[in-house]
Motif scaffolding. Structure first.
Motif, mmCIF file in Angstrom:
data_model
loop_
_atom_site.group_PDB
_atom_site.id
_atom_site.type_symbol
_atom_site.label_atom_id
_atom_site.label_comp_id
_atom_site.label_asym_id
_atom_site.label_seq_id
_atom_site.Cartn_x
_atom_site.Cartn_y
_atom_site.Cartn_z
ATOM 1 N N LYS A 148 0.819 -1.216 0.000
ATOM 2 C CA LYS A 148 0.000 0.000 0.000
ATOM 3 C C LYS A 148 0.851 1.263 0.000
ATOM 4 O O LYS A 148 0.387 2.332 -0.370
ATOM 5 C CB LYS A 148 -0.896 0.020 1.249
ATOM 6 C CG LYS A 148 -1.986 -1.036 1.239
ATOM 7 C CD LYS A 148 -3.029 -0.690 2.306
ATOM 8 C CE LYS A 148 -4.118 -1.741 2.391
ATOM 9 N NZ LYS A 148 -3.564 -3.043 2.879
ATOM 10 N N THR A 162 4.300 5.216 -11.357
ATOM 11 C CA THR A 162 3.591 3.932 -11.399
ATOM 12 C C THR A 162 2.856 3.686 -10.086
ATOM 13 O O THR A 162 1.724 3.198 -10.088
ATOM 14 C CB THR A 162 4.572 2.790 -11.732
ATOM 15 O OG1 THR A 162 5.025 2.970 -13.069
ATOM 16 C CG2 THR A 162 3.921 1.428 -11.586
ATOM 17 N N CYS A 163 3.483 4.041 -8.972
ATOM 18 C CA CYS A 163 2.817 3.873 -7.670
ATOM 19 C C CYS A 163 1.472 4.597 -7.676
ATOM 20 O O CYS A 163 0.454 4.046 -7.252
ATOM 21 C CB CYS A 163 3.689 4.409 -6.540
ATOM 22 S SG CYS A 163 5.124 3.379 -6.212
ATOM 23 N N GLU A 192 -0.427 5.394 -10.196
ATOM 24 C CA GLU A 192 -1.382 4.679 -11.058
ATOM 25 C C GLU A 192 -1.982 3.479 -10.344
ATOM 26 O O GLU A 192 -3.139 3.116 -10.574
ATOM 27 C CB GLU A 192 -0.685 4.174 -12.336
ATOM 28 C CG GLU A 192 -0.381 5.264 -13.338
ATOM 29 C CD GLU A 192 0.326 4.710 -14.576
ATOM 30 O OE1 GLU A 192 0.229 3.494 -14.847
ATOM 31 O OE2 GLU A 192 0.987 5.515 -15.261
ATOM 32 N N LEU A 193 -1.182 2.854 -9.491
ATOM 33 C CA LEU A 193 -1.646 1.644 -8.805
ATOM 34 C C LEU A 193 -2.366 1.961 -7.490
ATOM 35 O O LEU A 193 -2.763 1.047 -6.770
ATOM 36 C CB LEU A 193 -0.452 0.713 -8.519
ATOM 37 C CG LEU A 193 0.253 0.113 -9.738
ATOM 38 C CD1 LEU A 193 1.519 -0.625 -9.325
ATOM 39 C CD2 LEU A 193 -0.688 -0.827 -10.498
ATOM 40 N N ILE A 205 -0.970 3.290 -4.949
ATOM 41 C CA ILE A 205 -0.008 3.046 -3.866
ATOM 42 C C ILE A 205 0.594 4.383 -3.435
ATOM 43 O O ILE A 205 0.985 5.187 -4.278
ATOM 44 C CB ILE A 205 1.101 2.078 -4.357
ATOM 45 C CG1 ILE A 205 0.508 0.689 -4.638
ATOM 46 C CG2 ILE A 205 2.244 1.995 -3.353
ATOM 47 C CD1 ILE A 205 1.485 -0.267 -5.309
ATOM 48 N N ASP A 253 4.727 -1.911 -18.483
ATOM 49 C CA ASP A 253 5.365 -1.066 -17.475
ATOM 50 C C ASP A 253 6.171 -1.968 -16.546
ATOM 51 O O ASP A 253 5.612 -2.761 -15.786
ATOM 52 C CB ASP A 253 4.250 -0.322 -16.712
ATOM 53 C CG ASP A 253 4.783 0.529 -15.553
ATOM 54 O OD1 ASP A 253 5.905 0.273 -15.067
ATOM 55 O OD2 ASP A 253 4.044 1.430 -15.119
ATOM 56 N N ARG A 290 5.517 -1.601 -12.715
ATOM 57 C CA ARG A 290 4.272 -2.265 -12.343
ATOM 58 C C ARG A 290 4.500 -3.774 -12.176
ATOM 59 O O ARG A 290 4.056 -4.377 -11.202
ATOM 60 C CB ARG A 290 3.217 -2.001 -13.428
ATOM 61 C CG ARG A 290 1.862 -2.634 -13.167
ATOM 62 C CD ARG A 290 0.937 -2.396 -14.357
ATOM 63 N NE ARG A 290 0.406 -1.037 -14.373
ATOM 64 C CZ ARG A 290 -0.856 -0.720 -14.059
ATOM 65 N NH1 ARG A 290 -1.718 -1.663 -13.725
ATOM 66 N NH2 ARG A 290 -1.254 0.521 -14.093
ATOM 67 N N GLU A 291 5.244 -4.369 -13.097
ATOM 68 C CA GLU A 291 5.544 -5.803 -13.009
ATOM 69 C C GLU A 291 6.383 -6.107 -11.777
ATOM 70 O O GLU A 291 6.161 -7.110 -11.087
ATOM 71 C CB GLU A 291 6.267 -6.295 -14.267
ATOM 72 C CG GLU A 291 5.490 -6.116 -15.572
ATOM 73 C CD GLU A 291 4.109 -6.756 -15.558
ATOM 74 O OE1 GLU A 291 3.947 -7.831 -14.944
ATOM 75 O OE2 GLU A 291 3.180 -6.164 -16.149
ATOM 76 N N ASN A 300 4.026 -6.106 -8.818
ATOM 77 C CA ASN A 300 3.194 -7.323 -8.817
ATOM 78 C C ASN A 300 3.997 -8.530 -8.333
ATOM 79 O O ASN A 300 3.512 -9.335 -7.527
ATOM 80 C CB ASN A 300 2.655 -7.611 -10.220
ATOM 81 C CG ASN A 300 1.528 -6.665 -10.599
ATOM 82 O OD1 ASN A 300 0.901 -6.044 -9.722
ATOM 83 N ND2 ASN A 300 1.262 -6.541 -11.880
ATOM 84 N N ASN A 355 4.597 -8.489 -4.721
ATOM 85 C CA ASN A 355 3.366 -8.864 -4.010
ATOM 86 C C ASN A 355 3.146 -10.375 -4.015
ATOM 87 O O ASN A 355 2.158 -10.857 -3.455
ATOM 88 C CB ASN A 355 2.154 -8.175 -4.648
ATOM 89 C CG ASN A 355 1.835 -6.843 -3.982
ATOM 90 O OD1 ASN A 355 1.958 -6.702 -2.760
ATOM 91 N ND2 ASN A 355 1.414 -5.875 -4.780
#
Ligand code: MV4
Length: 488
Positions: A3, A20-21, A23-24, A26, A307, A310-311, A314, A317
């Motif tokens: 988060k 990117t954070c 966009e997600l 975060i 991106d 982003r990968e 993921n 996570n």
């Protein structure tokens, strides 16, 4: 699920990760040194923590300070960017011990690939070609003479703890073996605190080609093709492109498979890069693995369409890579130019200082990853990278034309930059023809050092134009160079 991410870095890469954070959904946390109080990454973040004086060994490199900021801000993950602590095994381990997710590989993978002798052993076992040479350290000066005789001159003596050109000696003559070994050892000792060295056959005039990989913690690995990084000076990359003009589909597939095998052998997790040197006959050899996101990752993002940050998130996570290798293809051509605050007319001396004016290139097919703004002062303490200019084209020629247009539109006053040097490269026949290797800049010295015909009056006009740009809305009217004076 993550988060809040603390970005343990500065400059363009910190800003890029924070994009990117956002966009997600975060939250992002910046850390900053004294010199970075007014830096863009601090403004981009949701929160920012001061971590000490300007020198990086008192701020961005101090593990305790980064961990403390992560705890204080309740960040659940740390993104290290590139440089600083990104390939520090102890840092990856420490994050884990503190219950913070390190967005990157385990300390095991970092140390395994960080030590060149260990990496050569791991890679050889996986059946991937490495540069011919030893997989044992040199034990004595007699041993060195014996080993070099077996391999045959010329050779390179390299530090096992090295990388990026440090602790490395090219040996062409028998009488240089011992002095070179001593020099490599003492350089390695002072740079890495480890004087272990080994020997490789010297590959003449190689290309530097690297493969991007993504690996999840469930053993799935994919590659995202290559980047051609041969345009470099003093082990500093200047321009990167993908696809590589040297490659063909067969070699690409073979090397891609090998890159995946390297990642598997290293029990790798996250985004990583496998570097190869390739000779003119397309013989290729594993050189080293970079266990981080690379500066030049955007050209892969552009041509493959994903991106990478982003990968990375993921994967951190614990998610599975849902992609299959054959879903990916290289769409068109991308080129990146690194814009440095340095003086190409004065041996590329760093040129930190106040940005008086900046007009960034925009438009179709252009991406500009930077962090400076008008009134910002580039500090002396860190890498002088100002930004990365990335263009895309359907074809290589279209990408070159677009890069020329973007470099032409890019205006910075206040500091010296490498922009005009990059423009010269875009006009150098060997580059335009895709006919280059790691000796490109050396081989084209005359071309690249040629002083422009435009001097004297022209130079004065350029300075006046820069002033005019700075103080009027005319900064948005980018006409033909110098001719805009006629319309003002
Ligand atoms: C080599 C080589 C030729 N033969 N090793 C330079 C940086 C470090 N990562 C390894 N490097 C090289 N290792 C053998 N056996 C030539 C280079 C080299 C190089 C490699 C990649 C990109 C640019 C380079 C520029 C000069 C030398």
């Amino acid at each position: 699920m993550i988060k809040k991410v603390l970005v343990a870095n500065r400059g363009e890469i910190a800003v890029r990760v924070m994009r990117t954070c956002r966009e997600l959904g975060i939250q992002s946390v910046a850390v900053y040194s004294d010199a970075d109080r007014n830096s863009m990454h601090v403004r981009f973040a949701d929160q920012a923590y001061h971590i000490g004086p300007s020198p990086s060994n008192e701020s961005y490199l101090v593990i305790d300070k980064i961990i403390k900021a992560a705890k204080k801000s309740k960040a659940d993950a740390i993104h290290p960017g590139y440089g600083f602590l990104s390939e520090n095994a102890e840092f990856s381990d420490r994050c884990k011990k503190e219950g913070i997710i390190f967005i990157g590989p385990s300390s095991y993978s970092i140390s395994n690939m960080g030590d060149k002798i260990t990496a050569r052993r791991t890679i050889t076992k996986a059946g991937v070609p490495v540069v011919p040479g030893t997989t044992d350290p040199l034990t004595s000066e007699d041993d060195a003479l014996k080993v070099v005789k077996e391999i045959g001159l010329p050779v390179m003596i390299k530090a096992s703890a090295g990388g990026g050109g440090k602790g490395m000696r090219l040996v062409k003559n028998n009488e240089d073996i011992i002095p070179s070994m001593r020099a490599a050892k003492s350089e390695a000792k002072s740079a890495f605190g480890d004087d272990t060295v080994y020997v490789e056959k010297y590959i003449e005039s190689p290309h530097h080609i690297e493969f991007q990989i993504l690996a999840d913690r469930h053993g799935n690995v994919i590659h995202l093709f290559e980047r051609e990084c041969s345009v470099q000076r003093r082990h500093q990359k200047v321009i990167e492109e993908t696809p590589s003009p040297l490659m063909n589909p067969k070699i690409r597939e073979e090397m891609g498979k090998h890159a995946v095998e390297v990642a598997k052998a290293a029990k790798y997790e996250g985004a990583g890069t496998i570097e190869f040197i390739v000779d003119d006959n397309l013989n290729y050899y594993f050189l080293e693995m970079n266990t981080r996101l690379q500066v030049e990752h955007p050209i892969t993002e552009r041509v493959v369409g994903i991106d990478l940050v982003r990968e990375q998130i993921n994967i951190a996570n614990g998610l599975k890579l849902t992609y299959k290798q054959d879903e990916f293809s290289q769409n068109g051509h991308a080129i990146e130019c690194r814009i440095y605050a340095e003086d190409p007319d004065n041996n590329f001396l760093p040129s930190p200082g106040l940005i008086q004016h900046i007009t960034e290139p925009l438009g179709f097919g252009v991406r500009h990853d930077g962090y400076v703004y008008e009134g910002y002062e580039i500090p002396i303490y860190y890498d002088p990278l100002i930004s990365k200019l990335i263009v895309w084209g359907k074809t290589r020629q279209e990408a070159i034309d677009r890069m020329k247009r973007a470099l032409f539109a890019y205006k910075i006053t206040g500091v010296k930059t490498s922009i005009k040097f990059l423009e010269k490269i875009m006009n150098t026949p060997d580059f335009v023809n895709g006919n280059y290797n790691t000796h490109f800049i050396q081989n084209n010295k005359n071309f690249l050092e040629a002083i422009e015909k435009c001097q004297g009056d022209c130079k004065a006009m350029a300075i006046i134009a820069a002033f005019a740009l700075q103080s009027s809305s005319a900064k948005y009217s980018i006409g033909k160079k110098y001719e805009r004076l006629e319309i003002m």
